[in-house]
Design an enzyme around this catalytic site. Structure first.
Site, PDB file in Angstrom:
ATOM      1  N   GLY A  11       0.809  -1.221   0.000  1.00  0.00           N
ATOM      2  CA  GLY A  11       0.000   0.000   0.000  1.00  0.00           C
ATOM      3  C   GLY A  11       0.839   1.266   0.000  1.00  0.00           C
ATOM      4  NE  ARG A  35      -5.022  -8.747  -1.057  1.00  0.00           N
ATOM      5  CZ  ARG A  35      -6.216  -8.240  -1.311  1.00  0.00           C
ATOM      6  NH1 ARG A  35      -7.291  -8.992  -1.154  1.00  0.00           N
ATOM      7  NH2 ARG A  35      -6.352  -6.992  -1.727  1.00  0.00           N
ATOM      8  CG  LEU A  70      -3.270  -5.342   6.707  1.00  0.00           C
ATOM      9  CD1 LEU A  70      -4.068  -6.472   7.343  1.00  0.00           C
ATOM     10  CD2 LEU A  70      -3.010  -5.635   5.252  1.00  0.00           C
ATOM     11  N   GLY A  71      -5.508  -1.868   5.184  1.00  0.00           N
ATOM     12  CA  GLY A  71      -6.740  -1.084   5.149  1.00  0.00           C
ATOM     13  C   GLY A  71      -7.358  -1.136   3.779  1.00  0.00           C
ATOM     14  CE1 TYR A 122     -11.249   4.356   7.165  1.00  0.00           C
ATOM     15  CE2 TYR A 122     -11.230   6.303   8.569  1.00  0.00           C
ATOM     16  CZ  TYR A 122     -10.568   5.404   7.766  1.00  0.00           C
ATOM     17  OH  TYR A 122      -9.216   5.544   7.562  1.00  0.00           O
ATOM     18  CE  LYS A 126      -8.746   2.875   9.769  1.00  0.00           C
ATOM     19  NZ  LYS A 126      -7.854   1.807   9.274  1.00  0.00           N
ATOM     20  NE  ARG A 157      -8.112   4.418  -1.995  1.00  0.00           N
ATOM     21  CZ  ARG A 157      -7.536   4.074  -0.844  1.00  0.00           C
ATOM     22  NH1 ARG A 157      -7.409   4.961   0.129  1.00  0.00           N
ATOM     23  NH2 ARG A 157      -7.092   2.867  -0.664  1.00  0.00           N
TER      24      ARG A 157
HETATM   25  N1  LIG Z   1      -6.590   7.390   2.729  1.00  0.00           N
HETATM   26  C1  LIG Z   1      -6.512   8.231   3.711  1.00  0.00           C
HETATM   27  O1  LIG Z   1      -6.510   9.475   3.524  1.00  0.00           O
HETATM   28  C2  LIG Z   1      -6.428   7.711   5.133  1.00  0.00           C
HETATM   29  C3  LIG Z   1      -6.525   8.603   6.187  1.00  0.00           C
HETATM   30  C4  LIG Z   1      -6.344   8.145   7.490  1.00  0.00           C
HETATM   31  C5  LIG Z   1      -6.077   6.799   7.727  1.00  0.00           C
HETATM   32  N2  LIG Z   1      -6.030   5.923   6.684  1.00  0.00           N
HETATM   33  C6  LIG Z   1      -5.720   4.519   6.998  1.00  0.00           C
HETATM   34  O2  LIG Z   1      -4.342   4.310   6.760  1.00  0.00           O
HETATM   35  C7  LIG Z   1      -4.106   2.921   6.465  1.00  0.00           C
HETATM   36  C8  LIG Z   1      -3.156   2.792   5.292  1.00  0.00           C
HETATM   37  O3  LIG Z   1      -3.660   3.530   4.220  1.00  0.00           O
HETATM   38  P1  LIG Z   1      -3.034   3.454   2.768  1.00  0.00           P
HETATM   39  O4  LIG Z   1      -3.577   4.616   2.046  1.00  0.00           O
HETATM   40  O5  LIG Z   1      -1.566   3.227   2.842  1.00  0.00           O
HETATM   41  O6  LIG Z   1      -3.751   2.110   2.228  1.00  0.00           O
HETATM   42  P2  LIG Z   1      -3.606   1.441   0.786  1.00  0.00           P
HETATM   43  O7  LIG Z   1      -2.632   2.149  -0.064  1.00  0.00           O
HETATM   44  O8  LIG Z   1      -4.995   1.239   0.276  1.00  0.00           O
HETATM   45  O9  LIG Z   1      -2.984   0.010   1.175  1.00  0.00           O
HETATM   46  C9  LIG Z   1      -3.733  -0.903   1.887  1.00  0.00           C
HETATM   47  C10 LIG Z   1      -2.973  -2.185   2.152  1.00  0.00           C
HETATM   48  O10 LIG Z   1      -3.911  -3.133   2.702  1.00  0.00           O
HETATM   49  C11 LIG Z   1      -3.890  -4.315   1.920  1.00  0.00           C
HETATM   50  N3  LIG Z   1      -5.222  -4.931   1.782  1.00  0.00           N
HETATM   51  C12 LIG Z   1      -6.352  -4.334   1.356  1.00  0.00           C
HETATM   52  N4  LIG Z   1      -7.358  -5.243   1.316  1.00  0.00           N
HETATM   53  C13 LIG Z   1      -6.828  -6.419   1.718  1.00  0.00           C
HETATM   54  C14 LIG Z   1      -7.346  -7.739   1.903  1.00  0.00           C
HETATM   55  N5  LIG Z   1      -8.631  -8.034   1.658  1.00  0.00           N
HETATM   56  N6  LIG Z   1      -6.521  -8.705   2.320  1.00  0.00           N
HETATM   57  C15 LIG Z   1      -5.221  -8.422   2.567  1.00  0.00           C
HETATM   58  N7  LIG Z   1      -4.651  -7.201   2.415  1.00  0.00           N
HETATM   59  C16 LIG Z   1      -5.457  -6.218   2.005  1.00  0.00           C
HETATM   60  C17 LIG Z   1      -3.415  -3.896   0.546  1.00  0.00           C
HETATM   61  O11 LIG Z   1      -2.890  -5.040  -0.097  1.00  0.00           O
HETATM   62  P3  LIG Z   1      -3.161  -5.386  -1.656  1.00  0.00           P
HETATM   63  O12 LIG Z   1      -2.125  -4.555  -2.403  1.00  0.00           O
HETATM   64  O13 LIG Z   1      -2.960  -6.842  -1.730  1.00  0.00           O
HETATM   65  O14 LIG Z   1      -4.572  -4.939  -1.962  1.00  0.00           O
HETATM   66  C18 LIG Z   1      -2.374  -2.835   0.900  1.00  0.00           C
HETATM   67  O15 LIG Z   1      -1.147  -3.430   1.225  1.00  0.00           O
HETATM   68  C19 LIG Z   1      -5.473   2.300   6.254  1.00  0.00           C
HETATM   69  O16 LIG Z   1      -5.826   1.551   7.403  1.00  0.00           O
HETATM   70  C20 LIG Z   1      -6.408   3.502   6.117  1.00  0.00           C
HETATM   71  O17 LIG Z   1      -7.718   3.229   6.620  1.00  0.00           O
HETATM   72  C21 LIG Z   1      -6.183   6.346   5.403  1.00  0.00           C
END
Ligand SMILES: NC(=O)c1ccc[n+]([C@@H]2O[C@H](COP(=O)([O-])OP(=O)(O)OC[C@H]3O[C@@H](n4cnc5c(N)ncnc54)[C@H](OP(=O)(O)O)[C@@H]3O)[C@@H](O)[C@H]2O)c1
Length: 210
Positions: A11, A35, A70-71, A122, A126, A157
């Site tokens: 991610g 994965r 993860l997320g 959401y 968390k 997104r």
């Molecule tokens: N986006 C935002 O602005 C924001 C803000 C605050 C907090 N967050 C939190 O920060 C965290 C990291 O965010 P990010 O943006 O780095 O996330 P990301 O780029 O979407 O990466 C998510 C990771 O989770 C894995 N994953 C997703 N679905 C899965 C499944 N079913 N089984 C196994 N692995 C799975 C993905 O693996 P694959 O490559 O295999 O899919 C990837 O390694 C998340 O928990 C998110 O909720 C996000």
């Protein structure tokens, strides 16, 4: 030198944790179950796993510390239940298994507004993973709570990208806690907290990550 487990290495934030950990002389090995395969590296062990069926007795659970990034989103996961598995159940199972094999520090990428009493699904999810991790018994637990995350994503997104753009424009006017946090800053705090393993529960709010 420490052995670090990273879940979420493919991610945005996890990718930065991976690069920083591989470059860090304090890290002897990174164990990154994923994965999809990662680019090989001399310090990297990359077991391919199904998070629905994690191998409970694999040797690679023996690490010093864990970083979890993860997320997913409800849109990608397809339902609230599927989202909850990725953002709550899988991180909790990883935490239990690594702790059972001796890990002493855990750092979670949570989110601004994490709260078990929140009306927003959401934020409640968390809050629940933060609460449940505290019951696993890590001597050191760090909960990192960024607001919007900035960085290059492959997945489109549109709503999130629009929010990041608007927040960046308004940056000088926004309180620090609502500013976009670059993914590499979040990664830095997660990794250093996991390696330092300072005893206790530590919450890092968004403004502390900038
Ligand atoms: N986006 C935002 O602005 C924001 C803000 C605050 C907090 N967050 C939190 O920060 C965290 C990291 O965010 P990010 O943006 O780095 O996330 P990301 O780029 O979407 O990466 C998510 C990771 O989770 C894995 N994953 C997703 N679905 C899965 C499944 N079913 N089984 C196994 N692995 C799975 C993905 O693996 P694959 O490559 O295999 O899919 C990837 O390694 C998340 O928990 C998110 O909720 C996000």
């Amino acid at each position: 030198m420490k052995k670090l487990m990273l879940v979420g290495a493919t991610g945005l934030v996890g990718g930065h944790v991976l690069q920083q950990a591989l470059a860090d002389p304090a890290v002897a090995q990174v164990v990154a179950p994923t994965r999809k395969s990662l680019v090989p590296h001399a310090k990297l062990l990359n077991p391919l796993v199904d998070f629905e069926r994690l191998p409970e007795d694999a040797d690679w659970w023996r690490v010093d510390a864990v970083v979890c990034t993860l997320g997913t989103t409800i849109r990608v996961a397809g339902s609230q239940a599927a989202f909850y598995k990725v953002d709550h159940d899988h991180p909790l199972e990883v935490a239990y298994l690594a702790r059972r094999h001796g890990a002493r520090a855990f750092a979670l990428n949570s989110a601004l507004g994490a709260d078990v009493a929140s009306r927003v699904f959401y934020s409640r999810t968390k809050g629940e993973i933060e609460r449940d991790l505290q019951a696993v018994g890590y001597p050191s637990l760090t909960l990192v709570r960024p607001g919007l995350i900035g960085g290059q994503r492959q997945e489109a997104r549109p709503a999130e990208q629009w929010a990041v753009r608007v927040s960046k424009l308004l940056q000088p006017l926004l309180p620090r806690r609502y500013r976009v946090v670059p993914a590499d800053r979040i990664a830095h705090h997660l990794l250093q907290a996991a390696l330092a393993a300072t005893p206790g529960v530590h919450v890092l709010p968004s403004e502390a990550l900038l």
